[in-house]
Design a protein around this motif. Structure first.
Motif, PDB file in Angstrom:
ATOM      1  N   LYS A 111       0.758  -1.269   0.006  1.00  0.00           N
ATOM      2  CA  LYS A 111       0.132  -0.032   0.144  1.00  0.00           C
ATOM      3  C   LYS A 111       0.836   1.251   0.084  1.00  0.00           C
ATOM      4  O   LYS A 111       1.941   1.416   0.771  1.00  0.00           O
ATOM      5  CB  LYS A 111      -0.742  -0.127   1.312  1.00  0.00           C
ATOM      6  CG  LYS A 111      -1.969  -1.287   1.023  1.00  0.00           C
ATOM      7  CD  LYS A 111      -2.828  -1.075   2.428  1.00  0.00           C
ATOM      8  CE  LYS A 111      -3.616  -2.328   2.659  1.00  0.00           C
ATOM      9  NZ  LYS A 111      -4.542  -2.480   3.846  1.00  0.00           N
ATOM     10  N   SER A 115       1.764  -0.923  -7.335  1.00  0.00           N
ATOM     11  CA  SER A 115       0.540  -2.039  -7.705  1.00  0.00           C
ATOM     12  C   SER A 115       1.201  -3.064  -8.125  1.00  0.00           C
ATOM     13  O   SER A 115       2.466  -3.029  -8.573  1.00  0.00           O
ATOM     14  CB  SER A 115      -0.333  -1.177  -8.438  1.00  0.00           C
ATOM     15  OG  SER A 115       0.177  -1.100  -9.729  1.00  0.00           O
ATOM     16  N   ARG A 191      -5.557  -7.812  -0.308  1.00  0.00           N
ATOM     17  CA  ARG A 191      -5.655  -6.721   0.378  1.00  0.00           C
ATOM     18  C   ARG A 191      -4.646  -5.847   0.764  1.00  0.00           C
ATOM     19  O   ARG A 191      -4.366  -4.725   0.772  1.00  0.00           O
ATOM     20  CB  ARG A 191      -6.557  -6.762   1.657  1.00  0.00           C
ATOM     21  CG  ARG A 191      -8.066  -7.039   1.096  1.00  0.00           C
ATOM     22  CD  ARG A 191      -9.124  -7.133   2.299  1.00  0.00           C
ATOM     23  NE  ARG A 191      -9.085  -8.701   3.253  1.00  0.00           N
ATOM     24  CZ  ARG A 191      -9.697  -9.624   2.684  1.00  0.00           C
ATOM     25  NH1 ARG A 191     -10.403  -9.431   1.746  1.00  0.00           N
ATOM     26  NH2 ARG A 191      -9.641 -10.510   3.123  1.00  0.00           N
ATOM     27  N   SER A 194      -3.506  -3.978  -2.279  1.00  0.00           N
ATOM     28  CA  SER A 194      -4.441  -3.255  -2.704  1.00  0.00           C
ATOM     29  C   SER A 194      -4.789  -3.791  -4.335  1.00  0.00           C
ATOM     30  O   SER A 194      -5.234  -3.108  -4.745  1.00  0.00           O
ATOM     31  CB  SER A 194      -4.260  -1.740  -2.727  1.00  0.00           C
ATOM     32  OG  SER A 194      -3.996  -1.314  -1.483  1.00  0.00           O
ATOM     33  N   THR A 196      -6.958  -4.976  -7.151  1.00  0.00           N
ATOM     34  CA  THR A 196      -8.233  -4.875  -7.657  1.00  0.00           C
ATOM     35  C   THR A 196      -8.507  -6.054  -8.634  1.00  0.00           C
ATOM     36  O   THR A 196      -7.683  -6.483  -9.167  1.00  0.00           O
ATOM     37  CB  THR A 196      -8.257  -3.437  -8.248  1.00  0.00           C
ATOM     38  OG1 THR A 196      -7.438  -3.493  -9.357  1.00  0.00           O
ATOM     39  CG2 THR A 196      -7.860  -2.399  -7.441  1.00  0.00           C
TER      40      THR A 196
END
Length: 281
Positions: A111, A115, A191, A194, A196
């Motif tokens: 985080k 990514s 998580r 992060s 997606t």
């Protein structure tokens, strides 16, 4: 910990040990391996080679630059932990087999840092840097990695298919990788980075969507069976995508972690298996 996270967590599946004990032992052995490597001044090295401006975008080159074979190798850590120093346990086997090793660093996908697609981009960029700047010196190049590093190895060769010297990439060496990441979105692992749904779709190792260099003629998977069920499933599933080139060796008494630390013992079955694969080129 929810059940899906547990099914993807290798430290939960080692017989007779808690997750904390498993991770503490692995970290200790890996750190000791790196210290021994660093202190062995007989091994040629070029350290902290930058391929970008960010702090983890560095490569350590261990071994002579004029050997015949090169192993480009990525560390694991579910894209959220670890460093290129964690590649140390494979060095004794690789060096003894006549390989120079490029230990690949990359920015983590934690985080507020990056990514997973950005981490994949680093892996591709670092591999292209090695191919372009050192690849002329080698005849055979193997790309490999452990856990998340196995995933990055596949994505790195896929993204480097048209790079200079990519035709010298002859094989993949994968230690219990995680390749299909869509399901991780619903886990603590996803998580933590992060992840997606759209990033997961972009980051998969689905061979219907990505290609690898046609020069690859051997793929070796190393899989301990004291392993998370989801990773056992994924490693066996991946084998079908390389039906003519694939070999999977399974070790019932080994875990996600001991298949790596076992490489520190030249009498171990995993050392012998990896050595045999490396010497086949």
């Amino acid at each position: 910990m929810d059940e899906l996270t547990r099914l993807y967590s290798p430290s939960c599946w080692v017989a007779g040990k808690s997750s904390e004990e498993v991770m503490s032992e692995f970290i200790s052995k890996t750190q000791e391996a790196f210290e021994n490597l660093k202190n062995n001044l007989e091994i040629p090295r070029s350290l902290d080679i930058s391929y970008g401006s960010k702090p983890n975008k560095k490569i350590d080159l261990w071994g002579p630059k004029d050997s015949k074979n090169l192993l480009i190798y990525f560390h694991g850590g579910y894209w959220a932990a670890g460093s290129r120093h964690d590649t140390a346990p494979i060095l004794p086997c690789a060096l003894k087999s006549g390989y120079t090793v490029a230990a690949m660093g990359y920015e983590l996908a934690t985080k507020n840092i990056g990514s997973l697609p950005e981490t994949i981009s680093d892996a591709i960029q670092g591999t292209q840097y090695v191919l372009e700047n050192f690849g002329d010196n080698f005849e055979n190049i193997i790309v490999g990695g452990h856990s998340a590093g196995g995933h990055l190895a596949i994505r790195a060769v896929s993204g480097s298919e048209n790079s200079k010297n990519s035709n010298k990439i002859k094989g993949l060496l994968l230690f219990s990788g995680v390749y299909f990441v869509e399901e991780l979105v619903e886990t603590d692992i996803g998580r933590d980075i992060s992840l997606t749904a759209s990033d997961a779709k972009l980051s998969t190792c689905d061979f219907k969507l990505i290609r690898v260099p046609g020069s690859i003629n051997q793929v070796q998977i190393i899989l301990g069976l004291q392993e998370s069920p989801k990773l056992i499933e994924q490693n066996r599933e991946l084998m079908g995508d390389f039906a003519n080139t694939y070999k999977i060796d399974e070790f019932p008494d080994d875990s996600h972690f001991s298949i790596i630390t076992g490489l520190l013992n030249e009498h171990s079955d995993v050392f012998k298996t990896v050595s045999r694969f490396l010497n086949s080129f």
